[in-house]
Design a protein around this motif. Structure first.
Motif, PDB file in Angstrom:
ATOM      1  N   LEU A 270       3.305   6.162  -7.890  1.00  0.00           N
ATOM      2  CA  LEU A 270       2.182   5.395  -8.424  1.00  0.00           C
ATOM      3  C   LEU A 270       2.068   4.027  -7.766  1.00  0.00           C
ATOM      4  O   LEU A 270       0.963   3.481  -7.638  1.00  0.00           O
ATOM      5  CB  LEU A 270       2.320   5.246  -9.934  1.00  0.00           C
ATOM      6  N   LEU A 271       3.190   3.458  -7.330  1.00  0.00           N
ATOM      7  CA  LEU A 271       3.130   2.203  -6.588  1.00  0.00           C
ATOM      8  C   LEU A 271       2.294   2.365  -5.325  1.00  0.00           C
ATOM      9  O   LEU A 271       1.463   1.511  -4.991  1.00  0.00           O
ATOM     10  CB  LEU A 271       4.545   1.735  -6.223  1.00  0.00           C
ATOM     11  N   ASP A 272       2.516   3.462  -4.605  1.00  0.00           N
ATOM     12  CA  ASP A 272       1.755   3.710  -3.375  1.00  0.00           C
ATOM     13  C   ASP A 272       0.310   4.066  -3.687  1.00  0.00           C
ATOM     14  O   ASP A 272      -0.599   3.709  -2.933  1.00  0.00           O
ATOM     15  CB  ASP A 272       2.422   4.824  -2.572  1.00  0.00           C
ATOM     16  N   ALA A 273       0.075   4.794  -4.772  1.00  0.00           N
ATOM     17  CA  ALA A 273      -1.303   5.107  -5.160  1.00  0.00           C
ATOM     18  C   ALA A 273      -2.069   3.833  -5.462  1.00  0.00           C
ATOM     19  O   ALA A 273      -3.256   3.709  -5.114  1.00  0.00           O
ATOM     20  CB  ALA A 273      -1.293   6.029  -6.384  1.00  0.00           C
ATOM     21  N   ARG A 274      -1.398   2.865  -6.098  1.00  0.00           N
ATOM     22  CA  ARG A 274      -2.054   1.594  -6.398  1.00  0.00           C
ATOM     23  C   ARG A 274      -2.458   0.887  -5.104  1.00  0.00           C
ATOM     24  O   ARG A 274      -3.527   0.281  -5.023  1.00  0.00           O
ATOM     25  CB  ARG A 274      -1.105   0.719  -7.213  1.00  0.00           C
ATOM     26  N   ARG A 275      -1.608   0.963  -4.084  1.00  0.00           N
ATOM     27  CA  ARG A 275      -1.953   0.359  -2.796  1.00  0.00           C
ATOM     28  C   ARG A 275      -3.184   1.039  -2.183  1.00  0.00           C
ATOM     29  O   ARG A 275      -4.025   0.393  -1.564  1.00  0.00           O
ATOM     30  CB  ARG A 275      -0.762   0.444  -1.838  1.00  0.00           C
TER      31      ARG A 275
END
Length: 375
Positions: A270-275
């Motif tokens: 989810l951290l990468d999805a937020r990016r």
């Protein structure tokens, strides 16, 4: 390519002249030549400044190569492309020391301010991207099943595999032949009710695409501008993972109507999805929503449900950043098996839990596509 063959090709190309009397090799260098499936593929390295001058000469170059003795009779087609793998030789209209920045039959417009030579995708109504902040979350599987599902919703659909380093569309759709050429443009292949194009259709699937950035940008430019898509309601673009040059190029070269971000439930994904969401927002591309892939696992024997990667993380993230949540896709062996077999599960097993999940996603996105087309 042997030295003798290279000399033959260069000799033929020197006969191709621009209106000012210079030859095509005064503004470009022979970068590569390969013969595959009866088609001679020739790449000419040049600069952005020289590309507009050379583009009109490409049909003449292809005709000259077809007429070569000892080469022409052994091939059924010739394709000449422009790349920016290295700087072009300083001659003619190309400025000396010009940086190699663009590729393809159309010069890249990475600065965002140059004028295009006509619409890049004429006849395509809406273009949407399927993206992820990282690899391994099932983005390509989602893109393939979404595209085929949109076709089952009655839309005219195209699917572009823009993941140059890891093209998986041919295997997932069961495509094993290269595209045909018509008047210098590639014709996308028909599969499962949609039109599809991938760099994987042009190279052996065992070949590693060890390309630097300019080569990747040139290939993306050609997959967009040199493919005869025809009339489409929607073009689904399977984006490369991450937030780099390829994503910026695609967003700047075509008018994306929206983007769908695929993630798995765990926090690290989810951290990468937020990016990814942040990237599209900075490029003024609407985020149509987030899909939670591998949302849960159901045992095929007892039916017990297990949340292997947690559950509900993507839904909570969508609510937190203010974008729609588009649905949950289960983690099932049928999805993997159908992809390996070249038959998307949305059409191979439409009544299965996975097929129903993808059909629901396609209905939601299809309604959005029709709304965007109407607007």
């Amino acid at each position: 390519m042997t030295d003798a063959t290279r000399m033959q090709i260069e000799q033929a190309l020197r006969q191709v002249r621009a209106p000012d009397g210079t030859t095509i090799l005064d503004h470009a260098a022979l970068d590569a030549a390969t013969l595959r499936d009866g088609t001679l593929h020739v790449a000419l390295a040049t600069s952005r400044a020289a590309a507009p001058l050379l583009e009109p000469l490409l049909p003449q170059a292809e005709a000259a190569l077809r007429a070569l003795p000892g080469i022409g009779p052994g091939i059924s087609a010739v394709s000449v492309i422009l790349t920016a793998h290295r700087a072009a030789p300083p001659a003619g209209g190309a400025p000396q020391g010009a940086a190699a920045q663009g590729g393809g039959h159309r010069p890249l417009n990475l600065g965002g301010g140059g004028a295009r030579q006509g619409p890049l995708l004429p006849g395509v109504g809406v273009v949407i991207a399927v993206a992820s902040g990282k690899g391994g979350v099932g983005k390509s599987t989602t893109a393939v099943n979404l595209a085929v599902g949109l076709g089952m919703e009655g839309l005219r659909v195209g699917l572009l595999d823009a993941d140059i380093h890891g093209p998986s569309l041919p295997r997932m759709l069961g495509l094993r032949r290269p595209p045909e050429l018509h008047e210098g443009r590639m014709l996308p292949l028909d599969a499962w009710g949609i039109k599809a194009m991938s760099i994987g259709l042009l190279v052996d699937e065992r070949q590693a695409m060890i390309w630097r950035g300019p080569m990747v940008m040139g290939a993306l430019g050609q997959l967009l501008g040199d493919v005869e898509w025809g009339a489409l309601d929607v073009l689904v673009v399977d984006m490369p993972p991450g937030t780099g040059d390829a994503q910026l190029t695609l967003a700047q070269k075509i008018a994306l109507a929206g983007a769908i971000v695929v993630s798995t439930p765990q926090d690290i994904a989810l951290l990468d999805a937020r990016r990814g969401v942040t990237m599209f927002r900075k490029m003024d591309v609407p985020v149509l929503g987030i899909v939670e892939n591998m949302s849960y696992f159901c045992c095929p024997n007892c039916g017990h449900r297990t949340d292997l990667f947690g559950h509900g993380g993507a839904r909570a993230e969508a609510e937190a950043i203010g974008v729609p949540f588009l649905g949950e896709i289960p983690l099932l062996a049928d999805i993997r098996a159908s992809a390996d077999a070249g038959a998307p599960v949305v059409t191979a097993a439409p009544d299965s839990p996975a097929g129903q999940a993808y059909r629901a996603l396609a209905r939601t996105v299809g309604a959005t596509v029709r709304r965007l087309a109407g607007a």
